[in-house]
Design an enzyme around this catalytic site. Structure first.
Site, mmCIF file in Angstrom:
data_model
loop_
_atom_site.group_PDB
_atom_site.id
_atom_site.type_symbol
_atom_site.label_atom_id
_atom_site.label_comp_id
_atom_site.label_asym_id
_atom_site.label_seq_id
_atom_site.Cartn_x
_atom_site.Cartn_y
_atom_site.Cartn_z
ATOM 1 N N GLU A 141 74.143 3.926 6.167
ATOM 2 C CA GLU A 141 72.777 4.523 6.315
ATOM 3 C C GLU A 141 72.420 3.700 7.700
ATOM 4 O OE1 GLU A 141 69.446 5.350 3.641
ATOM 5 O OE2 GLU A 141 71.040 6.208 2.743
ATOM 6 N N ARG A 155 71.639 6.259 -4.206
ATOM 7 C CA ARG A 155 72.073 5.333 -3.058
ATOM 8 C C ARG A 155 73.505 5.678 -2.488
ATOM 9 N NH1 ARG A 155 67.520 4.210 -3.175
ATOM 10 N NH2 ARG A 155 66.611 2.088 -3.636
ATOM 11 N N HIS A 182 67.402 10.731 3.894
ATOM 12 C CA HIS A 182 66.645 9.790 2.858
ATOM 13 C C HIS A 182 65.470 10.098 2.939
ATOM 14 C CE1 HIS A 182 67.450 5.599 0.562
ATOM 15 N NE2 HIS A 182 66.616 6.516 -0.061
#
Length: 329
Positions: free
Chosen positions: A269, A240, A288
């Site tokens: 993000e 993460r 990602h």
């Protein structure tokens, strides 16, 4: 199950959606590339019995208060830090998720980022597109070899185990790990050694993050942590983005506190296109894509759908975050 209304918040792979349709559920699919705002999500969820969602949806106390009628939330992800689990549990709403579906795919990304960073692959590729590749330069773009290096894994779960297997097998790396509890299997298979966090930082040539995002792990990789790492170390994060402080990471790279970084997740993000990490020679960044294989995403879709189907069929869920809710139904 017939007549139950399912809100599907993104255009997920067809495998799971077809299962729901075949079982007679009424499906509403949000097929825009841009996720719903929370007000839009609340408005639509109010008209449905269940939500099939992912990390882009904010399922917080406000959402759950507005949508207290929901019978189940099924998450298309291994993580669930976008969902207020304690509030969902208080309201008797079970939350499903999709663990283990992406173990191989995410470990491949971590392993690939490690190699790409060590050999400056992204940066050197860009020199070609910028027409900067003119001739052989004996001292240009020098990277590092990985054989016999020390790998430090933060979070020796299933993905961490897969990363250890790859690094041990390919490069005969020594494996250190930091975990909430010992992992006897990792110790037996890879001769991995459980260490304290500071010791892992000081001894590792590559630090690879595979932990969940929790209050304890949030921005655990900050300036103090990077200062404890080797100046020759590579930082890899495929877990993460909020596990690392990005400002502190940039500072560590710019000042030479660490050698390089490979990221599949960023903080925040999505990453801004002008982020200085994107132009650094020793940094490789991906958007990602850890679970982005056909096999992994299909499995996740099927698992998320199966949680909904089994819940309505017999009151169970194969993969549920808060199983205590099911016992009370």
């Amino acid at each position: 199950m017939k007549g139950k209304k399912i809100l599907i918040t993104r255009n997920f792979p067809d495998a799971g959606i077809k299962m729901l349709e075949e079982q007679g559920f009424c499906i509403t699919l949000w097929d825009s590339k841009i996720p719903m705002t929370q007000p839009e999500l609340i408005e639509k969820a109010k008209k449905h019995n269940a939500v099939f969602c992912t990390m882009t949806e904010k399922i917080d106390a406000h959402f759950l208060n507005e949508c207290r009628h929901l019978e189940i939330i099924s998450q298309f992800a291994v993580g669930y830090d976008n969902i207020d689990i304690s509030e969902a549990t208080r309201r008797g709403i079970p939350v499903g998720y999709t663990p283990n579906a992406m173990n191989q795919a995410t470990a491949d990304i971590a392993f690939g980022l490690m190699i790409a960073t060590a050999r400056k692959m992204f940066y050197t590729h860009n020199t070609i597109s910028k027409d900067q590749w003119k001739t052989f330069q004996p001292k240009a773009f020098l990277g590092m070899e990985l054989m016999n290096k020390t790998l430090g894994i933060v979070g020796m779960g299933r993905i961490g185990m897969e990363m250890a297997k790859r690094c041990r097998g390919a490069y005969d790396m020594e494996i250190l790990y930091h975990n909430r509890s010992p992992n006897p299997v990792a110790q037996e298979r890879f001769n991995a050694r459980l260490t304290g966090f500071d010791q892992l930082l000081a001894k590792s040539d590559i630090v690879s993050v595979h932990c969940a995002l929790t209050p304890e792990t949030r921005e655990m990789f900050n300036r103090a942590a990077f200062e404890k790492m080797k100046s020759s170390a590579i930082f890899i994060n495929t877990a993460r983005g909020m596990v690392h402080n990005e400002t502190d990471l940039i500072h560590a790279l710019e000042t030479g506190q660490i050698w390089g970084a490979g990221l599949d997740v960023t903080n925040p993000e999505p990453m801004d296109k002008d982020n200085s990490l994107l132009s650094m020679e020793n940094v490789c960044v991906l958007p990602h894509i850890g679970s982005a294989t056909v096999e992994s995403r299909n499995t996740m879709s099927i698992m998320a759908a199966t949680n909904i189907i089994e819940f309505y069929r017999n009151g169970t869920m194969p993969t549920v975050v808060n199983p205590e809710v099911l016992k009370g139904l």
